[in-house]
Structures are given as C-alpha cells and as structure tokens.
Design an enzyme around this catalytic site. Structure first.
Site, PDB file in Angstrom:
ATOM      1  N   ILE A  60       0.847  -1.190   0.000  1.00 13.41           N
ATOM      2  CA  ILE A  60       0.000   0.000   0.000  1.00 13.41           C
ATOM      3  C   ILE A  60       0.884   1.242   0.000  1.00 13.41           C
ATOM      4  CG2 ILE A  60      -1.623   1.393   1.356  1.00 13.41           C
ATOM      5  CD1 ILE A  60      -2.978  -1.010   0.127  1.00 13.41           C
ATOM      6  N   LYS A  61       0.588   2.176  -0.909  1.00 18.53           N
ATOM      7  CA  LYS A  61       1.245   3.479  -0.880  1.00 18.53           C
ATOM      8  C   LYS A  61       0.251   4.507  -0.357  1.00 18.53           C
ATOM      9  CE  LYS A  61       3.018   7.334  -3.467  1.00 18.53           C
ATOM     10  NZ  LYS A  61       2.919   8.132  -4.707  1.00 18.53           N
TER      11      LYS A  61
END
Length: 352
Positions: free
Chosen positions: A238-239
């Site tokens: 996840i960014k």
C-alpha cells in the site's frame, strides 16, 4: 558521521520527539514488523509461486535488498502534473532513460512509471531493476480539470514488457471511486494470475473532505480506511501519504466513528497517526510505504529523513519518493535517496 548521529543532527530539536517516542495505543507486539523473511509471510496466502518470486525480486533488490524494507522511485508526474511543470527544474527527465538510470544509480528496489517510459527502454533495463508499471492515471489537460484515474493500458501489456509489479491509484471518496475500485480489483486479479505483485496508491479525493479551512484528505482515519479497502482487493503493498491530522469522519460528519475509536487507537503524535495507517494494512502484514511528497528546496532533506523515521518507527515498510529526487541534479538525487535508505538500515532506529 554515522547514520544515527546524522539523523539526530538533521532532526535537531525534534530528534527526541521522533526517536524517543513509544506507541502505547497500538503496541508494536501486535504488528508484523518488516524483516528479511517478509516474502515468506505470503506463503500461507493464495499468491502463487510466480507472485512470490516477483515480491522477492522487489524486496531483494538494491541497497535495501534483504532488509524487508523497500525504497521505490516513482516518476509518473509527466501525466499527473504535466511534463513541463514536473521536469523544467531538470530537463534530463524528459528523457525516460534517465528515470530508470536514477533508480539504478540510487540503488532503489524498483522504478515505478508509465507504460511509455518503461516500455521505451524495457529490453535494456527490465532485467536490471524491477519495473512497476503504473496502469492508470489522472491527467490535467481536460478543461475544466477533472480528477479521475483512467487505465492507460492492460495488465498483460505490463507483463509483456517484463514488469515485476503493477501499480494503480484509486481516488477513494470520489464520484468515480466505485468504477475505479472494480477496475483495479479486476486488474490485480489478472496481475496475480500472471505472477506480478500489486501496489495500490490509496488516495482520498472529494471536495467535501475540506471543511472549515481544514483539509482531511490526509487524515489518519480517512487514509486508514482507504488502506483497508486497498488490502481488501489484495494489494501486496500500500502506498499512502503520511497523515497530517485526524478526525476526518467526525469533523466532516459521515461514516462510522465514535470518540472511543479515536482515543483507543491513536494520539496526535505523527508516529501514532502512521501506526493507525499500518494497523489498517492488516497490522503490517501488507507493507505500508509512505510518499515523500513534493519538493520544497532546502527543506527536502530534513523532510525526507523525518518521513522515513516516522514510517519506519510506525512499522511501515519504506518510502516511495520521486519529486525530491528528480527535481535536482542526478548526483544530488542519488545522494538524497541513499540517505533515506540509510535510515531503514540503521539498527538504532527501531519500531516504536
């Protein structure tokens, strides 16, 4: 000067605030903390052996290889922010080969960019550094401007150019988010079938998320829930933007919340707010990488180090930083990325 001394000097009077903090609301013992065996944590998942190999390529490449942490160079701003505005400070990056060269010279785990950038030099570099193809983008040439993430190619096209992973953005909270969610869920399914890893930019976007002069697009509660939706469609990484505040649900007045939720999960300390994001990534079983943000000039180095310290001490898995690196001479961009990497390799900077 060794790394810990450099970090303390860079943080100055804030050093103890960031390096001495302990998270009491969500304790580190609850987390899956990044380490050399990070890919093995997926062995009881449904990811096939090809995906595990792709994750291993990503986590084992570059200066952070084998540490469990990742540092990715993302340069898709030519579409997202316009090429001229993004590259006028350093014209070298109109040439896509220099984007890949910067990631290699800096020892990044991978380079994330557009179909066009990576395809132009894929035969020369796809076997030298992991490619992460960003499959959808917003663009600012439509007038009046609109904010929608649109696919620019297929998952199979990314696989054919030798990509290790695909990346995508969903604007959670936007009118188009349901369509984007369905598109990217299907794209991630296909990527996993082909053996590629998946990285999701979990951004929030809605004009109502600004209220009474306060911007909640980066609030811990809204971004945390965006992360939770991201891991639900099986993002492998996840960014997310580093949280800047909290109480988005409460102060905007929507969603599900109560005071005990906020009091039980976090404080206003930046590391606790980021820990809230990590918790929403299945307590760290899915790695959280925070973005490095835009370039502001002289303060870039301190801000990059601070972001890396917050992410690492919160239990995150690394930093994805573009503009602070490429909007300056290549040697200076390499040096800045290397300094960030050293934070993750420094054993005296531990999970809070």
């Amino acid at each position: 000067m060794n790394t810990i001394e450099y970090v303390k000097e860079t943080l100055g009077k804030e050093a103890d605030y960031y390096l001495g903090h302990t998270c009491e609301k969500i304790k580190k013992e609850r987390l899956s903390i990044p380490g050399p065996e990070v890919v093995r944590t997926f062995e009881d998942s449904d990811r096939n052996p090809q995906v595990l190999r792709s994750l291993a390529q990503l986590y084992n490449h570059g200066n952070l290889g084998g540490s469990g942490y990742i540092n990715i160079l993302p340069i898709d701003q030519g579409i997202e922010h316009s090429a001229a505005f993004s590259f006028y400070k350093n014209q070298d990056y109109f040439d896509p080969e220099n984007i890949v060269k910067l990631a290699i010279e800096a020892g990044c785990n991978g380079v994330a960019s557009t179909f066009g950038v990576l395809a132009r030099h894929s035969r020369k570099y796809a076997h030298k550094i992991p490619f992460i193809v960003k499959i959808n983008h917003n663009e600012l040439l439509t007038y009046p401007n609109k904010y929608d993430q649109i696919p620019y190619g297929s998952v199979d096209e990314a696989w054919n150019m030798g990509a290790v992973a695909i990346g995508a953005t969903i604007y959670f909270g936007s009118e188009e988010s349901n369509r984007q969610l369905q598109e990217i869920a299907a794209g991630f399914e296909r990527a996993h079938e082909l053996g590629m890893a998946t990285i999701l930019w979990c951004y929030t976007r809605n004009s109502a998320f600004k209220k009474e002069g306060e911007d909640y697009h980066s609030s811990a509660d809204l971004t945390g829930q965006a992360n939770h939706l991201g891991v639900t469609i099986k993002a492998d990484v996840i960014k997310q933007k580093l949280p800047t505040n909290n109480f988005g649900f409460k102060n905007i007045g929507f969603g599900k919340f109560n005071d005990e939720m906020y009091e039980g999960l976090t404080t206003d300390h930046p590391i606790d707010l980021c820990r809230y994001q990590v918790a929403n990534c299945y307590m760290g079983k899915i790695g959280l990488i925070n973005s490095g943000g835009g370039s502001k000039g002289d303060s870039d180095e301190k801000e990059a180090i601070k972001t890396a310290v917050v992410n690492k001490r919160a239990g995150g898995s690394g930093l994805i930083m573009g503009r602070k690196a490429f909007q300056r001479p290549m040697k200076d961009g390499v040096a800045l990325l290397n300094k960030v990497q050293e934070v993750y390799l420094e054993k005296n900077i531990s999970v809070a």
